[in-house]
Design a protein around this motif. Sequence first.
Motif, mmCIF file in Angstrom:
data_model
loop_
_atom_site.group_PDB
_atom_site.id
_atom_site.type_symbol
_atom_site.label_atom_id
_atom_site.label_comp_id
_atom_site.label_asym_id
_atom_site.label_seq_id
_atom_site.Cartn_x
_atom_site.Cartn_y
_atom_site.Cartn_z
ATOM 1 N N SER A 68 0.847 -1.184 0.000
ATOM 2 C CA SER A 68 0.000 0.000 0.000
ATOM 3 C C SER A 68 0.883 1.234 0.000
ATOM 4 C CB SER A 68 -0.924 -0.001 1.223
ATOM 5 O OG SER A 68 -1.775 1.127 1.201
ATOM 6 N N PHE A 69 1.055 1.827 -1.173
ATOM 7 C CA PHE A 69 1.792 3.075 -1.303
ATOM 8 C C PHE A 69 0.799 4.224 -1.321
ATOM 9 C CE2 PHE A 69 4.689 0.049 -3.559
ATOM 10 C CZ PHE A 69 5.744 0.122 -2.650
ATOM 11 N N SER A 70 1.094 5.262 -0.581
ATOM 12 C CA SER A 70 0.136 6.362 -0.440
ATOM 13 C C SER A 70 -0.209 7.012 -1.772
ATOM 14 C CB SER A 70 0.683 7.408 0.533
ATOM 15 O OG SER A 70 1.914 7.958 0.048
ATOM 16 N N CYS A 71 0.759 7.096 -2.686
ATOM 17 C CA CYS A 71 0.484 7.750 -3.967
ATOM 18 C C CYS A 71 -0.470 6.945 -4.829
ATOM 19 C CB CYS A 71 1.786 8.031 -4.722
ATOM 20 S SG CYS A 71 2.735 6.570 -5.171
ATOM 21 N N HIS A 72 -0.652 5.664 -4.493
ATOM 22 C CA HIS A 72 -1.604 4.829 -5.222
ATOM 23 C C HIS A 72 -2.937 4.713 -4.484
ATOM 24 C CE1 HIS A 72 2.051 2.627 -7.162
ATOM 25 N NE2 HIS A 72 1.775 3.762 -7.760
ATOM 26 N N SER A 73 -2.879 4.616 -3.164
ATOM 27 C CA SER A 73 -4.102 4.417 -2.378
ATOM 28 C C SER A 73 -4.834 5.720 -2.081
ATOM 29 C CB SER A 73 -3.774 3.735 -1.045
ATOM 30 O OG SER A 73 -3.108 4.638 -0.163
ATOM 31 N N GLY A 74 -4.082 6.829 -2.066
ATOM 32 C CA GLY A 74 -4.670 8.110 -1.691
ATOM 33 C C GLY A 74 -4.742 8.322 -0.194
ATOM 34 N N HIS A 75 -4.212 7.374 0.588
ATOM 35 C CA HIS A 75 -4.244 7.467 2.048
ATOM 36 C C HIS A 75 -2.813 7.409 2.584
ATOM 37 C CE1 HIS A 75 -8.519 6.854 1.716
ATOM 38 N NE2 HIS A 75 -8.334 5.699 1.099
ATOM 39 N N ALA A 76 -2.476 8.361 3.437
ATOM 40 C CA ALA A 76 -1.112 8.437 3.973
ATOM 41 C C ALA A 76 -1.123 8.314 5.492
ATOM 42 C CB ALA A 76 -0.455 9.755 3.558
ATOM 43 N N LYS A 77 -0.104 7.664 6.020
ATOM 44 C CA LYS A 77 0.076 7.631 7.475
ATOM 45 C C LYS A 77 0.260 9.070 7.978
ATOM 46 C CE LYS A 77 3.569 4.977 6.695
ATOM 47 N NZ LYS A 77 4.831 4.205 6.847
ATOM 48 N N PRO A 78 -0.314 9.433 9.100
ATOM 49 C CA PRO A 78 -0.944 8.574 10.114
ATOM 50 C C PRO A 78 -2.456 8.429 10.002
ATOM 51 C CG PRO A 78 -0.639 10.763 11.022
ATOM 52 C CD PRO A 78 -0.091 10.808 9.603
ATOM 53 N N GLU A 79 -3.048 8.613 8.829
ATOM 54 C CA GLU A 79 -4.499 8.454 8.674
ATOM 55 C C GLU A 79 -4.916 7.010 8.977
ATOM 56 O OE1 GLU A 79 -5.286 9.480 4.639
ATOM 57 O OE2 GLU A 79 -4.405 11.478 4.835
ATOM 58 N N ALA A 80 -5.998 6.862 9.709
ATOM 59 C CA ALA A 80 -6.488 5.523 10.045
ATOM 60 C C ALA A 80 -6.795 4.701 8.792
ATOM 61 C CB ALA A 80 -7.729 5.638 10.929
ATOM 62 N N GLU A 81 -7.271 5.381 7.744
ATOM 63 C CA GLU A 81 -7.643 4.681 6.515
ATOM 64 C C GLU A 81 -6.435 4.009 5.855
ATOM 65 O OE1 GLU A 81 -9.891 2.875 3.883
ATOM 66 O OE2 GLU A 81 -10.684 4.086 5.534
ATOM 67 N N ALA A 82 -5.237 4.587 6.042
ATOM 68 C CA ALA A 82 -4.030 3.983 5.463
ATOM 69 C C ALA A 82 -3.790 2.603 6.059
ATOM 70 C CB ALA A 82 -2.827 4.888 5.710
ATOM 71 N N TYR A 83 -3.988 2.477 7.368
ATOM 72 C CA TYR A 83 -3.786 1.196 8.040
ATOM 73 C C TYR A 83 -4.905 0.209 7.671
ATOM 74 C CZ TYR A 83 -0.358 3.840 10.671
ATOM 75 O OH TYR A 83 0.718 4.611 11.001
ATOM 76 N N ARG A 84 -6.136 0.709 7.595
ATOM 77 C CA ARG A 84 -7.245 -0.172 7.206
ATOM 78 C C ARG A 84 -7.037 -0.714 5.797
ATOM 79 N NH1 ARG A 84 -10.522 3.585 10.193
ATOM 80 N NH2 ARG A 84 -10.946 4.825 8.298
#
Length: 243
Positions: free
Chosen positions: A148-164
Amino acid sequence: MMAPSTEEPLAVVFDLWFTLISPLDHAEPGFHSVRAIPSALGLDPVLFREYWETSAPVRIRQPRLLSDCLAEFFAHVGRDVTDDDLARFDAVWHPFDRALSSPRVEVTETLSALAAGGLRLGLLSNAHEREIRMWPGSPLARHFTATSFSCHSGHAKPEAEAYRHVLDQLGVPANAAVFVGDGDSGELVAARAAGFGLTIFMRGFRAEQGVDKEEVEARARQADAIIDRIEDLFPLLRDRGGS
């Protein structure tokens, strides 16, 4: 410090940069991209840093080409981007390419052993597209069930959605997963808040690179355990009934 869960781990989620690999293994001492870019291109370092930091939230959440971001900055300062500018800009990222292409042997061996032991491995990284361009051919890639790379998922740590996002890909609940990271971007605190059964601070690269001692100690307090080498995961996981 919160007591970690006793749930037997089914998965381990790793951060990438300065946890599994470091571009500084392949760069001149003191290398930092935000300083190297204006130096290579003859840009005002203060103006560039301001742009780079301001644009970071967008840059790491979109698959936008990094060269387009450079062109945007050049337009802002009234300068056209040349082919030579683009070549020198791309060269700044070569240490990242080499880090992905040539990880330390103990890292690949440990990942292989963890996967062979039945653990699902996940990767959760805040990254722009240029940093991870060599990922598909990296010796690391084949060991991971989920990336899960943020530039692909649109979600970056520390957002909860990144971990989900990474946990959903792995198909495991948070309390059955272990998170390992160097503590950047508040990732350890967020992993704990997300319910990971165990959070581990990877101190190794940060200690090697002389990061401020107080900063390292602060990050260590955010985790349930500390390791300096990836191989140190084995006794921690064995204590919890894992591989």
